[in-house]
Design a protein around this motif. Sequence first.
Motif, PDB file in Angstrom:
ATOM      1  N   ILE A 228       8.610  67.959   0.291  1.00 26.42           N
ATOM      2  CA  ILE A 228       8.340  67.871   1.643  1.00 26.42           C
ATOM      3  C   ILE A 228       6.991  67.097   1.664  1.00 26.42           C
ATOM      4  CG2 ILE A 228       7.709  68.883   3.817  1.00 26.42           C
ATOM      5  CD1 ILE A 228       8.840  71.419   2.435  1.00 26.42           C
ATOM      6  N   PHE A 229       7.109  65.891   2.244  1.00 26.84           N
ATOM      7  CA  PHE A 229       6.012  65.049   2.349  1.00 26.84           C
ATOM      8  C   PHE A 229       4.984  65.167   3.349  1.00 26.84           C
ATOM      9  CE2 PHE A 229       8.992  62.521  -0.408  1.00 26.84           C
ATOM     10  CZ  PHE A 229       8.293  62.272  -1.471  1.00 26.84           C
ATOM     11  N   GLN A 230       3.704  64.541   3.070  1.00 25.10           N
ATOM     12  CA  GLN A 230       2.634  64.671   3.742  1.00 25.10           C
ATOM     13  C   GLN A 230       2.954  64.581   5.260  1.00 25.10           C
ATOM     14  OE1 GLN A 230      -0.486  63.395   1.501  1.00 25.10           O
ATOM     15  NE2 GLN A 230      -2.199  63.590   3.018  1.00 25.10           N
ATOM     16  N   ASP A 231       3.500  63.151   5.516  1.00 21.75           N
ATOM     17  CA  ASP A 231       3.398  62.555   6.671  1.00 21.75           C
ATOM     18  C   ASP A 231       4.763  62.411   7.380  1.00 21.75           C
ATOM     19  OD1 ASP A 231       3.034  61.344   9.148  1.00 21.75           O
ATOM     20  OD2 ASP A 231       1.848  59.551   8.237  1.00 21.75           O
ATOM     21  N   PRO A 232       5.062  63.341   8.074  1.00 22.87           N
ATOM     22  CA  PRO A 232       6.314  63.330   8.880  1.00 22.87           C
ATOM     23  C   PRO A 232       6.732  62.113   9.554  1.00 22.87           C
ATOM     24  CG  PRO A 232       5.056  64.889  10.118  1.00 22.87           C
ATOM     25  CD  PRO A 232       4.280  64.509   9.003  1.00 22.87           C
ATOM     26  N   MET A 233       5.614  61.421  10.208  1.00 17.91           N
ATOM     27  CA  MET A 233       5.885  60.135  11.006  1.00 17.91           C
ATOM     28  C   MET A 233       6.365  58.902  10.248  1.00 17.91           C
ATOM     29  SD  MET A 233       4.954  61.090  13.875  1.00 17.91           S
ATOM     30  CE  MET A 233       4.371  62.455  14.473  1.00 17.91           C
ATOM     31  N   THR A 234       5.958  58.956   8.736  1.00 17.16           N
ATOM     32  CA  THR A 234       6.300  57.699   8.170  1.00 17.16           C
ATOM     33  C   THR A 234       7.286  58.216   7.045  1.00 17.16           C
ATOM     34  OG1 THR A 234       4.562  57.815   6.576  1.00 17.16           O
ATOM     35  CG2 THR A 234       4.127  56.542   8.532  1.00 17.16           C
ATOM     36  N   SER A 235       7.760  59.476   6.630  1.00 16.92           N
ATOM     37  CA  SER A 235       8.427  59.982   5.690  1.00 16.92           C
ATOM     38  C   SER A 235       9.893  59.721   6.045  1.00 16.92           C
ATOM     39  CB  SER A 235       8.131  61.079   5.023  1.00 16.92           C
ATOM     40  OG  SER A 235       6.830  61.279   4.552  1.00 16.92           O
ATOM     41  N   LEU A 236      10.111  59.485   7.187  1.00 17.04           N
ATOM     42  CA  LEU A 236      11.570  59.259   7.575  1.00 17.04           C
ATOM     43  C   LEU A 236      11.994  57.951   7.940  1.00 17.04           C
ATOM     44  CD1 LEU A 236      12.200  62.423   9.703  1.00 17.04           C
ATOM     45  CD2 LEU A 236      13.118  62.018   7.624  1.00 17.04           C
TER      46      LEU A 236
ATOM     47  N   GLY B 121       6.579  65.446  16.260  1.00 10.67           N
ATOM     48  CA  GLY B 121       6.225  65.441  14.967  1.00 10.67           C
ATOM     49  C   GLY B 121       6.709  66.594  14.464  1.00 10.67           C
ATOM     50  N   GLY B 122       6.688  67.907  15.067  1.00 10.03           N
ATOM     51  CA  GLY B 122       7.094  69.186  14.328  1.00 10.03           C
ATOM     52  C   GLY B 122       8.525  69.132  14.101  1.00 10.03           C
ATOM     53  N   MET B 123       9.498  68.379  15.005  1.00 14.36           N
ATOM     54  CA  MET B 123      10.607  68.396  14.391  1.00 14.36           C
ATOM     55  C   MET B 123      11.068  67.522  13.512  1.00 14.36           C
ATOM     56  SD  MET B 123      12.181  68.398  18.267  1.00 14.36           S
ATOM     57  CE  MET B 123      13.845  67.819  18.218  1.00 14.36           C
ATOM     58  N   ARG B 124      10.164  66.484  13.142  1.00 15.78           N
ATOM     59  CA  ARG B 124      10.483  65.482  12.027  1.00 15.78           C
ATOM     60  C   ARG B 124      10.062  66.477  10.905  1.00 15.78           C
ATOM     61  NH1 ARG B 124       8.053  59.742  13.435  1.00 15.78           N
ATOM     62  NH2 ARG B 124       8.112  59.950  15.806  1.00 15.78           N
ATOM     63  N   GLN B 125       8.978  67.063  10.925  1.00 17.19           N
ATOM     64  CA  GLN B 125       8.632  67.787   9.768  1.00 17.19           C
ATOM     65  C   GLN B 125       9.740  68.898   9.325  1.00 17.19           C
ATOM     66  OE1 GLN B 125       7.081  67.638   7.183  1.00 17.19           O
ATOM     67  NE2 GLN B 125       5.230  67.828   7.904  1.00 17.19           N
ATOM     68  N   ARG B 126      10.317  69.494  10.461  1.00 21.03           N
ATOM     69  CA  ARG B 126      11.514  70.134  10.088  1.00 21.03           C
ATOM     70  C   ARG B 126      12.671  69.445   9.480  1.00 21.03           C
ATOM     71  NH1 ARG B 126      11.151  74.458  15.098  1.00 21.03           N
ATOM     72  NH2 ARG B 126       9.378  73.249  15.886  1.00 21.03           N
ATOM     73  N   VAL B 127      12.939  68.453   9.818  1.00 23.52           N
ATOM     74  CA  VAL B 127      13.767  67.560   9.188  1.00 23.52           C
ATOM     75  C   VAL B 127      13.644  67.175   7.756  1.00 23.52           C
ATOM     76  CG1 VAL B 127      15.262  65.259   9.328  1.00 23.52           C
ATOM     77  CG2 VAL B 127      14.510  66.434  11.485  1.00 23.52           C
ATOM     78  N   MET B 128      12.304  67.112   7.545  1.00 23.68           N
ATOM     79  CA  MET B 128      11.685  67.153   6.290  1.00 23.68           C
ATOM     80  C   MET B 128      12.258  68.139   5.375  1.00 23.68           C
ATOM     81  SD  MET B 128      10.598  63.805   5.540  1.00 23.68           S
ATOM     82  CE  MET B 128      10.208  64.383   3.933  1.00 23.68           C
ATOM     83  N   ILE B 129      11.849  69.174   5.915  1.00 20.62           N
ATOM     84  CA  ILE B 129      12.081  70.448   5.186  1.00 20.62           C
ATOM     85  C   ILE B 129      13.674  70.570   4.878  1.00 20.62           C
ATOM     86  CG2 ILE B 129      12.004  72.987   5.556  1.00 20.62           C
ATOM     87  CD1 ILE B 129       9.279  72.685   6.744  1.00 20.62           C
ATOM     88  N   ALA B 130      14.357  70.162   5.859  1.00 25.91           N
ATOM     89  CA  ALA B 130      15.859  70.332   5.852  1.00 25.91           C
ATOM     90  C   ALA B 130      16.241  69.348   4.554  1.00 25.91           C
ATOM     91  CB  ALA B 130      16.468  69.775   7.074  1.00 25.91           C
ATOM     92  N   ILE B 131      15.662  68.142   4.472  1.00 26.61           N
ATOM     93  CA  ILE B 131      15.876  67.306   3.492  1.00 26.61           C
ATOM     94  C   ILE B 131      15.694  67.945   2.133  1.00 26.61           C
ATOM     95  CG2 ILE B 131      15.574  65.089   2.559  1.00 26.61           C
ATOM     96  CD1 ILE B 131      15.378  64.112   5.312  1.00 26.61           C
TER      97      ILE B 131
END
Lengths: 540, 309, 341, 323, 315
Positions: C97-105, C159-169
Amino acid sequence: ACGGSGGNKENGSSVSQQEGKNPGDGKQVVNIAMTTDPDILDPTRSDDAQKNQITLEVQETLIRMKDGKITPGGAKSWETSDDGLVWTFHLQDNKYSDGTPVKADDYVNCMLRTFDPEVGCHNAGMFYCIEGGEAYNTGNGKREDVGIKAPDDQTLEIHLNEALPYFLLMANCANLTPVPADKTTGEDNLTYGSNAEGMMYSGPFAIESWTRGSQIVLKKNENYWDAENVKLDTVNLILAQEENTRQQMFEEGNLDMLTGINSEYRKKMQDKIDSKEVVFEENANPSSSYICFNNNDPDGVFSNAKIRKAFSLAIDRESFLKNVQKKNKPAYGLVPYGINNEESMYREEIEDPLLKSKDEDPVALFEEGLKEIGKTRDEITVTFLQSNANNDTKLNSEFFQRQWQEKFGITVKIDTAADNSTFNNTVSKGMYQICNTGWGADYNDPMTFMQCYLTGDGNNPAFFSNSEYDKLVNEAKSEQDMKTRQEKFAKAENILINEDAGIAPLSYSFQENLINKNLKDYGINGSGGPLIELKNAYME
Amino acid sequence: MDSQKVTLTEDMFRRVGTNEHKSESVVRPSISYWQDAWRRLKQNKVALFSMCFLIFMVLMCIFAPYIYPHAYDEQIIENTNQGPTAQHIFGLDDLGRDIFARVWVGGRVSLAIGLVGAVVSLVVGVIYGGISGYFGGTVDNIMMRIVEVLVGIPYMIVVILVSIVLGKGMGSLILALCLTSWTGLARLVRGQILNLMESEYILAAKALGTPTYKIIFKHLLPNTLSVIIVDTTFSIPSFIFAESFLSFIGMGIQPPNTSWGAMAALGQQQMSYYPHELLFPALAISLTMLAFNLLGDGLRDAFDPKLRQ
Amino acid sequence: MSHLLEVNNLNVSFHTYAGEVQAVRGVSLYLDEEETLAIVGESGCGKTVTSKAIMGLIATPPGEVKKESEILYKGKNILKYSKKKWQDYRGKEAGMIFQDPMTSLNPTMKVGKQIQEGIRKHQKISKQEAKKKTIELLKKVNIPNPEERLDQYPHEFSGGMRQRVMIAIALSCNPNIMVADEPTTALDVTIQAQILKLLKDIQKSNHSSIIMITHDLGVVAGMADRIAVMYAGEIVEEGSVRDIFKNPQHPYTYALLNAVPNPELENKAELHVIKGTPPDLISPPKGCAFAPRCKCCMQVCQEYEPERTEISVGHIARCWLQDPMAKKIYKFDDARSVMME
Amino acid sequence: MNTETREPLIKVTHLKKYFPLQRKKVLKAVDDVSFEIYPGETMGLVGESGCGKTTCGRTILGLYPATGGTIHYKGKDISQLKDKKDLLKFKKDVQMIFQDPYSSLNPRMTVGDIISEGMENHHLPGGHARVQELLEMVGLNKEHANRFPHEFSGGQRQRIGIARALAVKPEFIVCDEPISALDVSIQAQVVNLLMRLQEELGLTYLFIAHDLSMVRHISDRVGVMYMGQLVELAPSQELYDKPIHFYTQALLSAIPIPDPDIEKTKTVLPLEGEVGSPIDCGPGCRFNGRCKYATETCRSVTPVLKEVEKGHFVACHVINGET
Amino acid sequence: MVKYILKKLLYMIVTLWIIMTATFFMMNMIPGDPMQNGTKVLPEAVAKNLEKKWGLDKPITERYARYIKNFLKGDLGESYTTPGLTANEVIASRLPASLRLGLQAVIVGLVLGLLIGILAALRRNTWVDFLAIFLAIVGVSVPSFVFAALLQKSLGGSFFPIVGWVTKGMGLPEQFRVTALPTLSAAIGGMATYSRFMRSSVLDVLSNDYILTARSKGLSEGEILRRHVLRNSITPIISIVAPQVAGIVTGSFVIERIFSIPGLGRYYVDSVNGRDYPMIMATTIFFSAIFIVSIVVMDILYALVDPRVRRNLIK
Ligand SMILES: Nc1ncnc2c1ncn2[C@@H]1O[C@H](COP(=O)(O)OP(=O)(O)OP(=O)(O)O)[C@@H](O)[C@H]1O
Ligand SMILES: Nc1ncnc2c1ncn2[C@@H]1O[C@H](COP(=O)(O)OP(=O)(O)OP(=O)(O)O)[C@@H](O)[C@H]1O
Ligand SMILES: [Mg+2]
Ligand SMILES: [Mg+2]
């Protein structure tokens, strides 16, 4: 091209393929290049060599030239009245490709359209010798009054203003071919010839398809009066505007003829020529190139005959032709080779006028001239107007520039006209000093060149005016004695080129051609008629 | 480690405390932006070589015609199209003129035109694109429509008009050259600036009361430098060829003066027989281009402080 | 005894214009099954580089994982893996799970597709099934209306949702190890709390291990079983949560704990800071890297690198203060109070 | 603190800032917010991400035109500042420290240029010496003036941002999450710096953050925002000790505490239920979907700030579970 | 979207109108007239007559008004140089070849350019990269007609015809053979530009965090390139393609000439040369329209590729 000829590959160019695919022995196909893209194939408006080439393969002129001799064409015989003013032609039993008979009226129609102000034919001036033609063309006369009539379907009568001895030679112009009047009524008067389907074909071939910007396919016209002597089935006219392209196509066997090659290419092909793999042929192409001085020069330099002559003499023509142009022959006169005065070739009889003065010192002449106009060398800057046709024109002007600058120690500027239109405009308005132009024969008589320099003629870019010259040329028009006529021409030419130096001749054009060795019985015409006569040609 | 232990003495365990100055002083020597860019450029061997090459070309263009024994307009008419020989190292052209001499004379025109053209359209394109992108909205809309109009009117007509109004000469040549050449860059810069306008540092500058022109020149443009450099270095050959076209239609330099583009156009006709007439001018253009591009790449890197370590 | 993951003497350098940046210098750590290891430390101390090394994501060039390094996963050195094996390992065995959800997707790919990619790569299942699984995953990470959200693009997520997507990935293939690199730094506290809870729940249900990287000590306190404190590319202290929070042994650790404003502190009172900046890793200092900023710094610290000293079982520190000789001169409490000054 | 008697430096009344979206929708980023800030004080503003804190701050500075409401600075309505000179003066007096230390510094300008930009705009004297002074003031090195932003860590960059804001000698600074992107030790550095500067220069801050523990530490009063509205406003200690609004309570409970014992036992108040959308929202308490005490009134009537205790304002129909 | 396109359409009409008007007046300001075309000079009376027929005797404003009126009726007038053909007919018969050549060239240029750019980026600072830079530079500094001639020389022959273009009833493979060389010649300039821009764009994208995310999923490098790198790196290229499309369509007259392609390019040059006013106007209108439309199309494409832009675009 594919009639079993060894040099051809099976897959020719795409354009010739549809026809040339089956090289069955009976197939007679020839591929010829078009160097420009014809815009209209209305015989009336056929005003350049390319259009003539096509039109005259598919239309029947009154006469045809064969090996320099006049032979019957659309007319099987003809006679002239005693005063030489009325010509009567008796037509062949010819049919159009669709089977309709060719009538004398159709010839009449074509000529009338030539004068029709609505059509705006560039060649009309050539035929002002026909009674009432000029008047109709310029809006001062009526169509009915033009002196060309068809007493019956098989007879054509032409009434001239003057008894021109050379008129018959004009009878192989595209303007004297049949165009049925019913095809040129109303709107069609202007649009006739803009597509293959709407046209009538009276010549040895008929246009089967015309893809603008690409190619034209000709098929033998089975209804042609002399069809039995026409051996080719198909002629492909392929557009190839670049010389390099044409050369490559010729080498690949996609073209059967290459006209107007330069000396480099000839050198390259010399082995093949020597081994007879290809046929080399040279012919005079009656046109000449010259430098025009503005005789009405606003700067008052070239209004002086001595300066003009000095400039003319200063050019090393031998070197120019040998090293720069690398084709054609140096010219010291106006009328080129390939132009006959009746039976004899004019240029072979009459020595080039400028040769007489060849040894004069141009610099001395120039200085004399300068004195006459009261200027010094340093005050003189001369501008050479150059058209931007191609790189060769540039090269030529740079050569002249150098020659004049070196010899006279003056500044010669080169001014390039942005485009064709600008060039024509500048020249015709007399807003130039020197330029390079040329003239090609419309018919096989010196008159086609000489009449241009009559005072006030529309095609006199030099604004040359000499009453003696005018007199001589006008007399020559109807002079029936060929010997006297020739002398008059010679005198006039001497005035124009040598005495008055209205223009400075440069070169007579000669064409070097390469031909597929299997192509036989073709003709290469100088003036009038199709450049390449294919009526009787065949592939071996 | 064991060996270290031996040397440890009680003394060494005396407290020294923080040495703040020392911890801060792990700084690298600081030099100015330009010094640094220059230093980085010097490190880039390829760019440096390119620069030397360009300087060499310029020097040759300036001096070679004076030193070389053959004049550029001397016609050795008997030997037209002669290939390279010891006497004429690049051979002769179709009027028997020395190609080596002509390459340098032509280089004067081509390099000057290439550079002037590039600089003019750079300046115009950048300012135009910058303004259009900065103000956006209606201003942008109108300015972009103007670009379209300019591109839409047939070039030939415009050029002929220019030559009528201004006469033929260097001035009108450059005007004709640059009339539409800047539009591509303007569009490019505009696009970049529209993106950059979203950056917070623009907002920060506005908050500081920075005037518009300063925002454009100090904040926006430097950040579009890399596209500008790439586009500009890439545009130089098009100026060289455009010059030869304009000269061809009579607007540019007048014979016997020449330019690389004109020489290449002439040589192209002789390509199959006398390749040297195309080869040398083409080589001059290509090598110069290569040098400009490599130098451009080097400059882009040198001016990008992010690559500074 | 064998650990799920064991990192031995990890050295990572980056080759830059200016020279070699020694970002990670001899890091050794381990991770057991179902355990959460937190790595804390100042910005730039090499946390991300360490985690990327574990995932095999160090770009070469400019990066270089030194030869002597070893990363053992289930006893096998993954650094010797072939490309193919790496691809199997990533995503399936270890997810990040990467640091920055804004740029990691990927901004131009639908969120659903980005999650499915990994699933379809590692589990040979049909598109339909993958989609079903994706919806399940999104439900699991508490994204409302997953069926619709699937077809949206990242910029349509907060942002929070993106971070959750990162976790899902990261979760998509039930990896044994989840490397979470500052998963909540970009989020506000309420969302942070939710995400941390989510991670814990998932760990329980999947029996996976977590490497949690953060500099937020509060988060660490709530999540970690063990903690490794990093400074300037080295691990300076390592131990259980209680060891570190209740009995820190390295001055840097004290200082870190001390910098957090605590409720007892008076309003507007000066916070405790660590003065100075971390060393430039192009030329790391000779002795202890923290020495220049350490208030308890001794002469020896400036000259020699300290050794690993085991204070209690599993509690290790690298500091000269642990040296018996130091203990003679300094009292341990002294050091602590010095740091807290 | 007897703030009421003083003249407020900033007075925000019924401030609204809507962003138009596609298809005629509007995003109500700030919707009817009123508060005052007094000279020399620090007002904290907290709330979850996207609740409109940044927008609020930027609107106050005039960086965004307000959709509705007024902002008075020293008694003057800033939207009436038409004169160029006045506007420039206003821009000198109020400054902003930007949320993102990475994107708020122009990567192609040296630190020196960044800092001196504002000075040039306002023709402030000092030049190079002043830049160095500022750098030292924010705890950076003199030599740093020639470096570029990317050569600095996040904390250092944030300090450059602070120096840039200070360079024009402002009286009021909006600090937009100046610490969120930083690690703990640097957070402390920045906060210390801000507090020190306030003391030395008598600055006034609007301190935006979502980390309550830090905000509590630095602020005199704290406002809590939720979806564009101010839901609670109180002196910081008071807010921390006696949060009234359920959202504030949840926010406080979510703060992680760096102590494993507390962390493992503490309960985070769950914020469940529908998160509303700031786009085209109707009347009613914005928080009602997630509030366990929500009643009918909450769904239909927008609550306004009421003073519950002295200086403690709450916008809630249901206080402490009682209506 | 519909609204967006309608708005763009309106702008386009206004822009076109301005271009038309400017061109109309400017072309009448330059010296030379359509009568002085051939080698021979027309008798004055005939010229007058033609002038009258073409309406050139009327004052310019009146001519302009009539032109616009006819234009609105869809009548572009009759070409002067190809009597018998209206400008509409010329355009209808010639535009397809030009468009096809232009589009094929753009597509080939794009595909090759992008490929080279990607390769160069992936193999940064290796010989591949250097070769790519070199190719790009040769591509821009050698004019397309030289390439055309070289291609013709080296590849032209029985398989790739030296001249010619697609005719009716040609099979696909044959169409390919006929169009291959001209397309390639016209594509080279664009290819060079695209490859340069693509290279830096790919490098940009590769440095993004989501590439790491993709790697961490265990995707292979090929998959990452296909799914993540390509789409994102193409977006900046799209904006430079638009002017190039128009450029290739108008600029290919040399290539049309060399390969005898029945395209419109010839008219773009010759119509000015011969002062063929109706054709000048017709080609101008069509090329401008192509230019403007391609800009709009690229905008839309951009939005299709990048969902973030989609939002802004509509706004
Ligand atoms: N690609 C790279 N090139 C050069 N140096 C690098 C690179 N990546 C990381 N570094 C350096 O390695 C060191 C450690 O970086 P790392 O990203 O691991 O820090 P971190 O502990 O994750 O910090 P943060 O809390 O800010 O994320 C830093 O000094 C950084 O400058
Ligand atoms: N320029 C804009 N156009 C449209 N919407 C915007 C704009 N700026 C902000 N918004 C929206 O307004 C709302 C409030 O944003 P704002 O940036 O003020 O929140 P914030 O409280 O500062 O959040 P964070 O803690 O993430 O910084 C958000 O929903 C955001 O998407
Ligand atoms: Mg990190
Ligand atoms: Mg914000």
